[in-house]
Design a protein around this motif. Structure first.
Motif, short mmCIF file in Angstrom:
data_model
loop_
_atom_site.label_atom_id
_atom_site.label_comp_id
_atom_site.label_asym_id
_atom_site.label_seq_id
_atom_site.Cartn_x
_atom_site.Cartn_y
_atom_site.Cartn_z
N CYS A 15 0.82 -1.21 0.00
CA CYS A 15 0.00 0.00 0.00
C CYS A 15 0.86 1.26 0.00
O CYS A 15 0.49 2.28 -0.60
CB CYS A 15 -0.93 0.00 1.22
N GLU A 19 0.72 4.30 -2.77
CA GLU A 19 0.47 5.70 -2.44
C GLU A 19 1.59 6.61 -2.91
O GLU A 19 1.38 7.82 -3.10
CB GLU A 19 0.24 5.87 -0.93
N ASP A 77 -9.32 5.63 10.08
CA ASP A 77 -9.24 6.02 8.68
C ASP A 77 -8.00 5.42 8.00
O ASP A 77 -7.97 5.31 6.77
CB ASP A 77 -9.21 7.54 8.56
N ARG A 81 -11.55 2.09 7.73
CA ARG A 81 -12.49 2.71 6.79
C ARG A 81 -12.23 2.35 5.33
O ARG A 81 -13.18 2.09 4.58
CB ARG A 81 -12.46 4.22 6.98
N PRO A 82 -10.97 2.32 4.87
CA PRO A 82 -10.75 1.99 3.45
C PRO A 82 -11.16 0.57 3.07
O PRO A 82 -11.34 0.28 1.88
CB PRO A 82 -9.24 2.20 3.27
N ASN A 83 -11.29 -0.31 4.05
CA ASN A 83 -11.68 -1.69 3.76
C ASN A 83 -13.18 -1.90 3.79
O ASN A 83 -13.68 -2.92 3.33
CB ASN A 83 -11.01 -2.64 4.76
N ARG A 86 -14.89 -1.81 0.32
CA ARG A 86 -14.38 -2.92 -0.48
C ARG A 86 -15.05 -4.25 -0.10
O ARG A 86 -15.31 -5.08 -0.96
CB ARG A 86 -12.87 -3.02 -0.34
N HIS A 114 -6.09 -3.04 2.79
CA HIS A 114 -5.87 -1.73 2.19
C HIS A 114 -5.64 -0.70 3.29
O HIS A 114 -6.43 -0.60 4.24
CB HIS A 114 -7.07 -1.33 1.33
N VAL A 116 -4.46 3.49 4.17
CA VAL A 116 -4.36 4.86 3.65
C VAL A 116 -3.32 5.59 4.50
O VAL A 116 -3.61 6.01 5.63
CB VAL A 116 -5.72 5.58 3.70
#
Length: 262
Positions: A15, A19, A77, A81-83, A86, A114, A116
């Motif tokens: 990841c 990024e 976050d 949250r990013p997962n 998905r 995932h 962030v």
């Protein structure tokens, strides 16, 4: 455990490389995080223009509480949250099959695949706000305070993960989960302020039904040297209970999952 730590490190590396392809966004995200913390501190200052205490907490105490909230929000976050979205897509499209066939625990995979990285800024800003609050209070925590704070904060992270995971798991039955996400964040926002500022049934709900009081208030009290061993043990027990419930709920949901191949 060591195997899963190595897998998480691989997630982290992958990841991070992804990024790095969008470096120009870093500055904008950094400014956004600073702006968010600034607005939060300004909101607290507005409250204290009218009073000397907020729910029995002084200004410096609320800054520490706000710092803990920001640290936990950054962790949410960063990894959780990013997962969320998905997993919903995996269930909708039937691509969860690919995860279930991998030689790794499926709950672990969908929770941390995932990441962030710019959200780590929020964690650093939260820690900075905690330190600033301690300076304003002229208080230096003892080693025992820091230990109790660390244990309470870890329990809070486990509790948040468990509640969030249980929410994620409802995607096996709920087609649109955006409204449920709003409910969770509305609940989490209540931990931004001292539980003592809430009154009546809402305070009872956030203390005894929904364990909001243990998420930010318990670590803050511990860091300020007002920790209680029983309360700390209780926070560990509640976090462990909800983690067990989230695990059981996930396994139950998998039995209800209709894969793309079935």
């Amino acid at each position: 455990m060591r195997r899963y730590w190595r897998i998480f490190q691989e997630f982290f590396r992958t990841c991070f490389v992804e990024e790095l392809e969008y470096r120009s966004e870093f500055l904008g995200n950094l400014l956004s995080s600073f702006f968010g913390v600034g607005i939060a501190v300004l909101t607290v200052q507005i409250f204290f223009y009218q009073t000397n205490q907020l729910g029995g907490w002084a200004y410096a105490d609320v800054l520490i509480l706000l710092g803990i909230f920001n640290t936990l929000q950054g962790a949410i976050d960063f990894a959780l949250r990013p997962n969320m979205s998905r997993l919903l897509e995996h269930v909708r499209k039937g691509t969860l099959d690919y995860i279930l066939t991998k030689p790794v625990d499926s709950m672990f995979y969908v929770s941390f695949r995932h990441l962030v990285f710019w959200r780590l800024i929020d964690i650093l800003l939260g820690v900075g706000l905690i330190i600033y609050g301690l300076v304003q209070k002229h208080y230096i925590p003892s080693l025992a305070d820091i230990l109790m704070f660390s244990v309470s904060l870890f329990s809070s992270l486990v509790l948040i993960y468990s509640l969030w995971m249980m929410l994620m798991t409802t995607s096996f039955w709920v087609i649109r989960i955006d409204d449920l996400s709003f409910i969770f964040y509305s609940f989490f926002e209540t931990t931004r302020f001292p539980i003592g500022m809430y009154r009546g049934w809402l305070r009872i709900l956030l203390t005894y039904v929904l364990p909001a009081a243990f998420i930010t208030n318990t670590p803050a009290v511990a860091l300020l040297g007002k920790w209680n061993g029983v309360t700390t043990l209780l926070s560990i027990g509640i976090a462990g209970l909800f983690l067990w419930l989230s695990r059981r709920f996930w396994r139950y949901a998998l039995r209800s999952y209709t894969s793309a191949s079935s």
